[in-house]
Design a protein around this motif. Structure first.
Motif, mmCIF file in Angstrom:
data_model
loop_
_atom_site.group_PDB
_atom_site.id
_atom_site.type_symbol
_atom_site.label_atom_id
_atom_site.label_comp_id
_atom_site.label_asym_id
_atom_site.label_seq_id
_atom_site.Cartn_x
_atom_site.Cartn_y
_atom_site.Cartn_z
ATOM 1 N N UNK A 1 0.821 -1.219 0.000
ATOM 2 C CA UNK A 1 0.000 0.000 0.000
ATOM 3 C C UNK A 1 0.851 1.264 0.000
ATOM 4 N N UNK A 2 2.007 1.183 0.633
ATOM 5 C CA UNK A 2 2.870 2.372 0.718
ATOM 6 C C UNK A 2 3.452 2.759 -0.644
ATOM 7 N N UNK A 3 3.415 1.804 -1.595
ATOM 8 C CA UNK A 3 3.931 2.115 -2.930
ATOM 9 C C UNK A 3 2.881 2.732 -3.848
ATOM 10 N N UNK A 4 1.642 2.831 -3.366
ATOM 11 C CA UNK A 4 0.566 3.345 -4.231
ATOM 12 C C UNK A 4 0.634 4.874 -4.316
ATOM 13 N N UNK A 5 0.546 5.386 -5.563
ATOM 14 C CA UNK A 5 0.624 6.839 -5.766
ATOM 15 C C UNK A 5 -0.727 7.511 -5.516
ATOM 16 N N UNK A 6 -1.804 6.746 -5.670
ATOM 17 C CA UNK A 6 -3.132 7.285 -5.374
ATOM 18 C C UNK A 6 -3.989 6.169 -4.812
ATOM 19 N N UNK A 7 -5.125 6.546 -4.200
ATOM 20 C CA UNK A 7 -5.991 5.517 -3.609
ATOM 21 C C UNK A 7 -7.434 5.710 -4.074
ATOM 22 N N UNK A 8 -7.674 5.431 -5.356
ATOM 23 C CA UNK A 8 -9.025 5.630 -5.886
ATOM 24 C C UNK A 8 -10.007 4.616 -5.300
ATOM 25 N N UNK A 9 -11.270 5.014 -5.200
ATOM 26 C CA UNK A 9 -12.285 4.054 -4.774
ATOM 27 C C UNK A 9 -13.450 4.023 -5.767
ATOM 28 N N UNK A 10 -13.435 4.941 -6.756
ATOM 29 C CA UNK A 10 -14.448 4.906 -7.825
ATOM 30 C C UNK A 10 -13.725 4.959 -9.167
ATOM 31 N N UNK A 11 -14.444 4.535 -10.203
ATOM 32 C CA UNK A 11 -13.851 4.485 -11.535
ATOM 33 C C UNK A 11 -13.362 5.874 -11.957
ATOM 34 N N UNK A 12 -14.120 6.921 -11.595
ATOM 35 C CA UNK A 12 -13.767 8.290 -11.964
ATOM 36 C C UNK A 12 -12.432 8.727 -11.365
ATOM 37 N N UNK A 13 -12.079 8.107 -10.236
ATOM 38 C CA UNK A 13 -10.822 8.504 -9.552
ATOM 39 C C UNK A 13 -9.595 7.757 -10.066
ATOM 40 N N UNK A 14 -9.826 6.812 -11.002
ATOM 41 C CA UNK A 14 -8.697 6.001 -11.483
ATOM 42 C C UNK A 14 -7.921 6.743 -12.563
ATOM 43 N N UNK A 15 -6.624 6.978 -12.328
ATOM 44 C CA UNK A 15 -5.728 7.535 -13.352
ATOM 45 C C UNK A 15 -4.701 6.462 -13.658
ATOM 46 N N UNK A 16 -4.804 5.895 -14.867
ATOM 47 C CA UNK A 16 -3.972 4.742 -15.200
ATOM 48 C C UNK A 16 -2.483 5.042 -15.143
ATOM 49 N N UNK A 17 -2.116 6.350 -15.346
ATOM 50 C CA UNK A 17 -0.683 6.673 -15.317
ATOM 51 C C UNK A 17 -0.096 6.397 -13.928
ATOM 52 N N UNK A 18 -0.944 6.498 -12.872
ATOM 53 C CA UNK A 18 -0.467 6.185 -11.514
ATOM 54 C C UNK A 18 -0.079 4.714 -11.381
ATOM 55 N N UNK A 19 -0.715 3.879 -12.200
ATOM 56 C CA UNK A 19 -0.525 2.438 -12.059
ATOM 57 C C UNK A 19 0.409 1.871 -13.109
ATOM 58 N N UNK A 20 0.415 2.471 -14.325
ATOM 59 C CA UNK A 20 1.356 1.978 -15.329
ATOM 60 C C UNK A 20 2.780 2.371 -14.947
ATOM 61 N N UNK A 21 2.910 3.385 -14.091
ATOM 62 C CA UNK A 21 4.228 3.770 -13.584
ATOM 63 C C UNK A 21 4.785 2.689 -12.648
ATOM 64 N N UNK A 22 3.899 1.949 -12.021
ATOM 65 C CA UNK A 22 4.339 0.821 -11.187
ATOM 66 C C UNK A 22 4.317 -0.412 -12.094
ATOM 67 N N UNK A 23 4.627 -1.583 -11.544
ATOM 68 C CA UNK A 23 4.567 -2.751 -12.429
ATOM 69 C C UNK A 23 3.228 -3.485 -12.313
ATOM 70 N N UNK A 24 2.242 -2.881 -11.643
ATOM 71 C CA UNK A 24 0.957 -3.566 -11.445
ATOM 72 C C UNK A 24 0.284 -3.845 -12.780
ATOM 73 N N UNK A 25 -0.200 -5.054 -12.963
ATOM 74 C CA UNK A 25 -0.907 -5.392 -14.204
ATOM 75 C C UNK A 25 -2.416 -5.259 -14.027
ATOM 76 N N UNK A 26 -2.861 -5.421 -12.786
ATOM 77 C CA UNK A 26 -4.298 -5.285 -12.504
ATOM 78 C C UNK A 26 -4.484 -4.328 -11.332
ATOM 79 N N UNK A 27 -5.676 -3.747 -11.304
ATOM 80 C CA UNK A 27 -6.010 -2.804 -10.235
ATOM 81 C C UNK A 27 -7.402 -3.149 -9.726
ATOM 82 N N UNK A 28 -7.529 -3.304 -8.405
ATOM 83 C CA UNK A 28 -8.833 -3.584 -7.803
ATOM 84 C C UNK A 28 -9.197 -2.433 -6.862
#
Lengths: 174, 432
Positions: free
Chosen positions: B74-101
């Motif tokens: 959790x400490x590596x997460x750049x943002x903590x979205x809880x709705x689809x509108x809050x999801x910015x894929x650049x926050x996650x493609x910057x990490x190696x995560x392939x999926x986001x829940x």
């Protein structure tokens, strides 16, 4: 054979006492009671005499059993009585032939192998001791067997020293 | 029939409580090297009151435990979205995560609901959205069901997190009989419930195919007997009380028949009991040890262990033809088979160089593969989705449970806080 000759004498005595009563030719209750008392007294006297005669022998057999203990040990995955186990079981057989106690044989295994297979192996060990006892004149109804498999270890650790203590049949009074 | 049911005794009722001694916890030893990285964002909390558990954390542990996922810290997460509108894929493609829940948990009185969305970070698309709802008291089960959904949408295989475990836990008492407890917990070891406690041996716990009942062997009367017990009511019934062995109960896939080991006629053989009539049918008759029956999923044959060839091996009895075939040939000790739900593979205890391992045999290719590297491994039980095998082993001179992936490198241990644990039985899928 000694116990048979004692038993034989007791039966002969009781028989003659009964014969005495039967042949007394008297129908009175007093005579009957007197004859019964005489027969009972004779039987009791005979019994206590034979008890006294065998007390020393019983003590010797009990001592022998105490010396060999109540636990017989086995090899891995084996239900064959080892020479040590045989001589221990023989001491118990000698005592069981003289007393009329019922016993319980509890079969156990070490922790190696599966639990249900070990349950069957423990039963096989208890049965091996029972069958040997029955073959040597102990009535099978006096012997109850149960297997605990690996569920009741004496030694909890691993390694042959512990395992050897756990592969056993324990003889207990019923 | 009803009078045959024995209502739980006072001792057992007293024992139905969470017992600290029965608690097992997970220690992950190894995951797959190619585990899929996934970011599981803490769920937003809405509504009155605080939900009792961090549900995202439970999903996180489930996926990590499978060995097939590598959840992001959790400490590596750049943002903590809880709705689809809050999801910015650049926050996650910057990490190696392939999926986001992401998800939102809300409470309405005693009811809990979790809405969630799963995204593919690479394609920047929503994979799946759904919700789980139920009683707050069952919050952990909700999280496990959610994890099952995520697992299935990514791997294509149904998840087996929303399942239960049965196991025996024991406390040693120097110079006296140990305490044995039949315990049921969630698949992650949480929420243990003691179903039965005695000072006599307890063994061979097993599940009915609908997961509503269990069967086991208890020595509580001084002798072994097979019992069946309803989980919802606690009502139980003694099925056998024969001279000699009464062991190894195994429910048929249709739930109507119980295979078991009885030695009432002199030596251990396999019998089938019709549970409605209590009628027994003897299916093996051999002077050797025949034990540990288990059903093939089609209900047409029963596998069992026999030492009729001199050493224990697995055999198969065909109910239609009455024919018995030997199944295992590799090694001098193969015992206590359990079959995967697809009927393709058999896990068993296999001895090699004096050590007892868990091995899996592919019934088609006849290839035997050793799964474990510890040395006193026993009682394998396959997850209903066939991916993991739970088994009992020894660690630091104590009985513990461990699990290993059937394919891949995943391994974890479930040590108890104290005492010994053994004989795990993984439940079938539990219907809602």
């Amino acid at each position: 054979m000694k116990q048979f000759s004692i038993a034989g004498k007791t039966i002969a005595l009781l028989f003659s006492a009964a014969l005495l009563v039967a042949c007394s030719g008297s129908d009175t209750k007093e005579d009957q009671a007197a004859a019964d008392a005489a027969a009972a007294a004779a039987a009791a006297a005979q019994q206590s005499a034979s008890q006294a005669a065998s007390a020393a022998e019983m003590a010797r057999l009990e001592e022998a059993v105490a010396a060999v203990g109540n636990v017989f040990y086995f090899g891995f995955d084996s239900s064959t009585l080892t020479p040590e186990a045989l001589s221990a079981v023989n001491a118990h057989i000698a005592l069981l032939q003289r007393n009329n106690e019922n016993i319980r044989l509890e079969g156990h295994t070490d922790e190696r192998g599966t639990r249900e297979y070990n349950m069957a192996l423990g039963e096989r060990r208890a049965n091996a001791v029972r069958d040997y006892m029955v073959a040597n004149g102990i009535a099978s109804f006096r012997i109850e067997t149960i297997s605990y498999g690996e569920e009741r270890p004496v030694a909890y650790g691993s390694g042959e020293a512990n395992w050897a203590q756990n592969r056993r049949v324990e003889l207990k009074p019923q | 029939m009803k009078r045959l049911f024995v209502v739980l005794t006072a001792v057992m009722l007293a024992a139905i409580a969470t017992s600290a001694t029965a608690q097992i916890s997970i220690v992950i030893e190894e995951g797959n090297r190619d585990a899929t990285p996934i970011a599981i964002v803490p769920f937003a909390r809405q509504g009155d009151g605080m939900p009792p558990d961090d549900l995202a954390e439970i999903v996180d542990s489930d996926l990590a435990r499978s060995g097939q996922f590598q959840p992001m810290a959790r400490t590596d997460m750049l943002s903590r979205p809880s709705t689809e509108a809050e999801v910015f894929f650049r926050d996650w493609s910057a990490t190696n995560a392939r999926y986001l829940l992401i998800g939102r948990q809300s409470m309405n009185g005693p009811q809990l609901r979790v809405d969630y969305e799963l995204f593919d970070v690479t394609s920047q698309k929503k994979v799946f959205s759904g919700y789980e709802a139920g009683a707050v008291s069952d919050a952990r089960m909700l999280a496990h069901r959610l994890a099952d959904e995520v697992y299935e949408h990514i791997t294509g295989t149904p998840g087996a997190f929303a399942t239960k475990l049965l196991y025996i836990s024991a406390t040693r008492v120097p110079g006296a009989n140990e305490y044995s407890r039949l315990t049921m917990s969630d698949s992650d070891g949480a929420r243990p419930v003691v179903l039965l406690e005695t000072r006599e041996p307890l063994l061979a716990p097993t599940w009915s195919p609908d997961a509503k009942e269990i069967a086991y062997v208890s020595f509580e009367t001084g002798r072994p007997a097979i019992y069946r017990q309803e989980l919802a009511t606690g009502r139980r019934q003694q099925l056998t009380n024969f001279k000699g062995l009464n062991g190894a109960p195994s429910w048929s896939p249709d739930g109507r028949t119980m295979a078991m080991t009885l030695s009432k006629d002199g030596n251990p053989d396999i019998y089938l009991m019709d549970l409605a009539t209590k009628q027994l049918t003897q299916i093996t008759n051999h002077y050797a040890i025949d034990t540990e029956p288990t059903w093939m999923p089609d209900g047409q044959s029963v596998l069992f262990t026999s030492d009729r060839g001199g050493k224990p091996q697995i055999y198969s009895y065909d109910l239609r033809s009455g024919k018995t075939d030997r199944v295992t040939y590799e090694g001098s000790y193969n015992a206590r088979a359990r079959v995967s739900q697809d009927g393709r593979s058999v896990v068993m205890v296999h001895q090699q160089d004096g050590r007892f391992h868990i091995a899996v045999l592919d019934l088609e290719t006849k290839r035997l593969h050793i799964l474990t590297s510890t040395e006193l491994d026993e009682s394998p039980s396959i997850a209903p989705n066939g991916t993991m095998v739970l088994y009992a082993t020894k660690y630091a001179e104590r009985g513990i449970l461990a699990a290993v992936a059937v394919e891949g490198d995943a391994k974890f241990r479930l040590p108890a806080r104290e005492g010994d644990v053994r004989e795990p039985a993984w439940s079938p899928y539990i219907s809602r």
